[in-house]
Design an enzyme around this catalytic site. Structure first.
Site, mmCIF file in Angstrom:
data_model
loop_
_atom_site.group_PDB
_atom_site.id
_atom_site.type_symbol
_atom_site.label_atom_id
_atom_site.label_comp_id
_atom_site.label_asym_id
_atom_site.label_seq_id
_atom_site.Cartn_x
_atom_site.Cartn_y
_atom_site.Cartn_z
ATOM 1 N N LYS A 1 -3.697 -26.151 0.560
ATOM 2 C CA LYS A 1 -4.824 -25.321 0.334
ATOM 3 C C LYS A 1 -4.070 -23.717 0.522
ATOM 4 C CE LYS A 1 -7.519 -22.518 1.877
ATOM 5 N NZ LYS A 1 -7.711 -21.306 1.361
ATOM 6 N N GLY B 1 -1.340 -18.490 9.332
ATOM 7 C CA GLY B 1 -2.321 -17.561 9.239
ATOM 8 C C GLY B 1 -2.909 -16.911 10.673
ATOM 9 N N SER B 2 -3.992 -16.551 10.695
ATOM 10 C CA SER B 2 -4.555 -15.562 11.751
ATOM 11 C C SER B 2 -4.863 -16.473 12.925
ATOM 12 C CB SER B 2 -5.878 -14.891 11.427
ATOM 13 O OG SER B 2 -6.939 -15.698 11.018
ATOM 14 N N THR C 1 -8.366 -18.276 12.759
ATOM 15 C CA THR C 1 -8.457 -19.639 12.012
ATOM 16 C C THR C 1 -7.569 -20.890 12.613
ATOM 17 O OG1 THR C 1 -8.420 -18.211 9.711
ATOM 18 C CG2 THR C 1 -8.018 -20.494 9.664
ATOM 19 N N GLY C 2 -6.403 -20.248 13.336
ATOM 20 C CA GLY C 2 -5.767 -21.284 14.118
ATOM 21 C C GLY C 2 -6.620 -22.052 14.982
ATOM 22 N N GLU D 1 1.377 -21.458 12.923
ATOM 23 C CA GLU D 1 2.157 -20.469 12.997
ATOM 24 C C GLU D 1 1.264 -19.229 13.008
ATOM 25 O OE1 GLU D 1 3.939 -17.360 12.246
ATOM 26 O OE2 GLU D 1 5.081 -18.151 10.590
ATOM 27 N N CYS E 1 4.431 -11.849 9.152
ATOM 28 C CA CYS E 1 4.010 -12.371 10.542
ATOM 29 C C CYS E 1 5.161 -11.852 11.837
ATOM 30 C CB CYS E 1 4.209 -13.825 10.699
ATOM 31 S SG CYS E 1 5.603 -14.591 10.075
ATOM 32 N N GLU F 1 -2.861 -7.568 16.196
ATOM 33 C CA GLU F 1 -2.050 -7.622 15.090
ATOM 34 C C GLU F 1 -2.590 -6.785 13.951
ATOM 35 O OE1 GLU F 1 -1.496 -11.290 12.991
ATOM 36 O OE2 GLU F 1 0.560 -10.766 12.811
HETATM 37 P P1 ADP Z 1 -6.328 -13.783 6.959
HETATM 38 O O1 ADP Z 1 -7.352 -13.103 7.867
HETATM 39 O O2 ADP Z 1 -4.710 -12.983 7.265
HETATM 40 O O3 ADP Z 1 -6.445 -13.927 5.536
HETATM 41 P P2 ADP Z 1 -6.441 -16.372 7.465
HETATM 42 O O4 ADP Z 1 -6.205 -17.050 8.800
HETATM 43 O O5 ADP Z 1 -8.144 -16.054 7.379
HETATM 44 O O6 ADP Z 1 -5.681 -15.213 7.737
HETATM 45 O O7 ADP Z 1 -6.109 -17.148 6.269
HETATM 46 C C1 ADP Z 1 -4.918 -18.017 6.304
HETATM 47 C C2 ADP Z 1 -5.397 -19.219 5.437
HETATM 48 O O8 ADP Z 1 -6.391 -19.958 6.224
HETATM 49 C C3 ADP Z 1 -5.966 -18.866 4.034
HETATM 50 O O9 ADP Z 1 -5.520 -20.154 3.133
HETATM 51 C C4 ADP Z 1 -7.516 -19.355 4.459
HETATM 52 O O10 ADP Z 1 -8.224 -19.560 3.180
HETATM 53 C C5 ADP Z 1 -7.389 -20.224 5.428
HETATM 54 N N1 ADP Z 1 -8.793 -20.262 6.191
HETATM 55 C C6 ADP Z 1 -9.342 -19.232 6.615
HETATM 56 N N2 ADP Z 1 -10.738 -19.574 7.165
HETATM 57 C C7 ADP Z 1 -10.634 -21.031 7.243
HETATM 58 C C8 ADP Z 1 -11.428 -22.049 8.033
HETATM 59 N N3 ADP Z 1 -12.424 -21.594 8.557
HETATM 60 N N4 ADP Z 1 -10.718 -23.296 7.879
HETATM 61 C C9 ADP Z 1 -9.664 -23.449 7.351
HETATM 62 N N5 ADP Z 1 -8.872 -22.716 6.892
HETATM 63 C C10 ADP Z 1 -9.267 -21.422 6.669
#
Ligand code: ADP
Length: 494
Positions: free
Chosen positions: A188, A241-242, A245-246, A264, A299, A398
């Site tokens: 994804k 990612g963030s 979301t983690g 990560e 990161c 961050e």
């Molecule tokens: P940023 O805020 O830096 O864009 P995110 O954590 O939102 O970081 O994005 C990192 C990845 O996580 C992207 O591929 C994004 O589409 C995905 N993502 C964002 N929201 C969700 C969610 N609710 N469930 C799963 N994946 C997500």
């Protein structure tokens, strides 16, 4: 780097991208698409399929079928190695095309993109291809008429959610070990950096990866990412990612099949400069590059500068000089040092952090503004804020942008206390010529990666992983393989 070749690639229109499922391109189940805006000029670059939860389920089912019939895991290791090596060769052969496509999508300066994206992805795929027939089980030292075998098996279907800052490099960190161990993967990509990763996935099929072993679905994280997280048929979820979301991914796991989740996440990495650093002007240049390259969208970015008070003013002046010497602009020009911020949303967030830093007593000594607005793109001047208290927002949260916060310290203990005063623990830097101090710092600073008298640049041979809320598990190195295998014990009476 040849500017004319880059310009020729930039002039090409970018075709629309769709999902890659079961070896075929396919549109979203409801036909929806989403526009991809280039951060270089704010213009529409192309479209990608706006995936639905149903699309994600189809991709996962295809990956599951590919795993169950062992079309990949069942091949001899030498055959899998050959496919992965061919894939790495194709990435290398198409490196400039991949890099330019990625830069048009995410804004990273081309010099860094070429090295860190296709260059690093090809090396990573090769590293795990070479490792794949060197990972096998164990015979345990059991007693009596018992044979204890420990098998190492692929986990099944791996879901990989990738961010937008380095899609190929980070994608390869997950795809390399996952595929090497015989798993199927559903990918994804991030909304604002899908294109080069989708192209890299296509190249895997061209290299001979059987259909269904690697599927890729574009679309919104909150839709397709959530469907992946909640799937009952994904065995392991890997993510960069963030933190927000983690946290959601852990919840999805708990609400579904308790899939293993490896994260990560972000960092607020301390870069600690002592007065006895071997070369303070080199330290200043590297410190500036450590936060400002890729517009701070790294990161492990060295986003907190902790400086020994006795050299504070002179050192900050050198960092500011280095920052002001960095050329910000069109990321497809070979002499650009800092490209575009990935999206308008991200740029607005960065500027918001600067406002907050000012309101909390920080002094913006350079930068702080959006620049090059006439281009329509998203550019920000490298920004240095001094007088940042250890508990200030800029020291705790961050930014993921070109914003450096500076905090003085007066003793080793205070440096460690400040360094460890966030929820993160991803990376850090230590500048000193004192050996004992170096080792004390390496022991006491909480971080997965520490650099001494340098910053950044480790290769595939060493792991990258976070402590605290910077995540769990490791990318890179042979340690990453653990995430993609199951151990199975066989207890055999002879
Ligand atoms: P940023 O805020 O830096 O864009 P995110 O954590 O939102 O970081 O994005 C990192 C990845 O996580 C992207 O591929 C994004 O589409 C995905 N993502 C964002 N929201 C969700 C969610 N609710 N469930 C799963 N994946 C997500």
């Amino acid at each position: 780097m040849d500017q004319s070749k880059i310009d020729a690639l930039r002039a090409k229109p970018v075709p629309a991208f769709s999902h890659l499922i079961d070896g075929r391109h396919c549109a979203a189940s409801d036909g929806a698409t989403m526009e991809i805006i280039s951060p270089i000029d704010g213009q529409v670059l192309t479209t990608v399929a706006r995936g639905t939860a149903k699309d994600m389920e189809t991709a996962i089912a295809s990956a599951r079928a590919a795993f169950e019939d062992r079309r990949w895991a069942g091949q001899p290791p030498a055959a899998r190695k050959k496919v992965m090596m061919a894939w790495a060769d194709l990435i290398e052969a198409n490196a400039l095309e991949l890099a330019v496509l990625g830069v048009r999508d995410n804004g990273t300066e081309i010099g860094m993109a070429l090295r860190a994206e296709p260059g690093s992805a090809a090396a990573t795929i090769r590293y795990y291809a070479e490792a794949l027939d060197k990972v096998y089980g164990e015979i345990a030292p059991t007693q009596g008429d018992i044979l204890g075998l420990v098998h190492k098996e692929p986990v099944g279907v791996v879901g990989a959610i990738i961010p937008w800052n380095f899609p190929l490099m980070i994608g390869a960190w997950k795809l390399g070990p996952a595929l090497a161990m015989g798993n199927s993967v559903v990918l994804k990509p991030a909304e604002t950096a899908s294109l080069s990763l989708m192209r890299m996935a296509e190249l895997a099929l061209e290299a001979g990866l059987p259909p269904g072993v690697l599927n890729a679905v574009t679309g919104e994280g909150a839709v397709v990412g959530e469907a992946m997280g909640l799937s009952m048929d994904v065995d392991v979820l890997v993510f960069t990612g963030s933190g927000a979301t983690g946290r959601r991914l852990l919840e999805y796991s708990a609400r579904s099949n308790m899939k293993r989740v490896y994260l990560e996440l972000g960092g607020k990495s301390p870069n600690i400069v002592f007065a006895d650093a071997p070369d303070l002007s080199e330290a200043a240049k590297v410190s500036a590059a450590g936060i400002f390259r890729n517009a701070g969208q790294v990161c492990v970015a060295a986003s907190r500068l902790l400086v020994e008070a006795s050299i504070h003013d002179d050192f900050v002046a050198e960092v500011v000089k280095a920052a002001e010497a960095m050329r910000v602009g069109d990321p497809l020009l070979v002499d650009t040092h800092i490209g575009a911020v990935n999206s308008e949303t991200q740029l607005r967030q960065n500027l918001g952090f600067v406002d907050t830093a000012r309101a909390e007593g920080g002094d913006v000594v350079t930068g702080g503004d959006r620049i090059l607005t006439e281009t329509g793109g998203y550019y920000m001047a490298p920004t240095v804020v001094t007088g940042v208290r250890p508990d200030a927002t800029l020291a705790q949260k961050e930014v993921f942008g070109p914003v450096l916060g500076v905090t003085p310290f007066t003793s080793d203990d205070e440096a460690v206390r400040i360094a460890n005063s966030t929820v993160y623990g991803l990376a850090g830097g230590i500048w000193t010529s004192n050996l004992s101090r170096t080792h004390r710092m390496l022991r006491d600073v909480r971080a997965g990666v520490l650099h001494v008298n340098t910053y950044g640049g480790p290769d595939n041979t060493v792991p990258l992983g976070g402590m605290g809320q910077s995540g769990n598990g490791q990318d890179k190195s042979l340690h990453a393989i653990e995430k993609y295998i199951n151990l199975k014990t066989a207890w055999i009476k002879l």
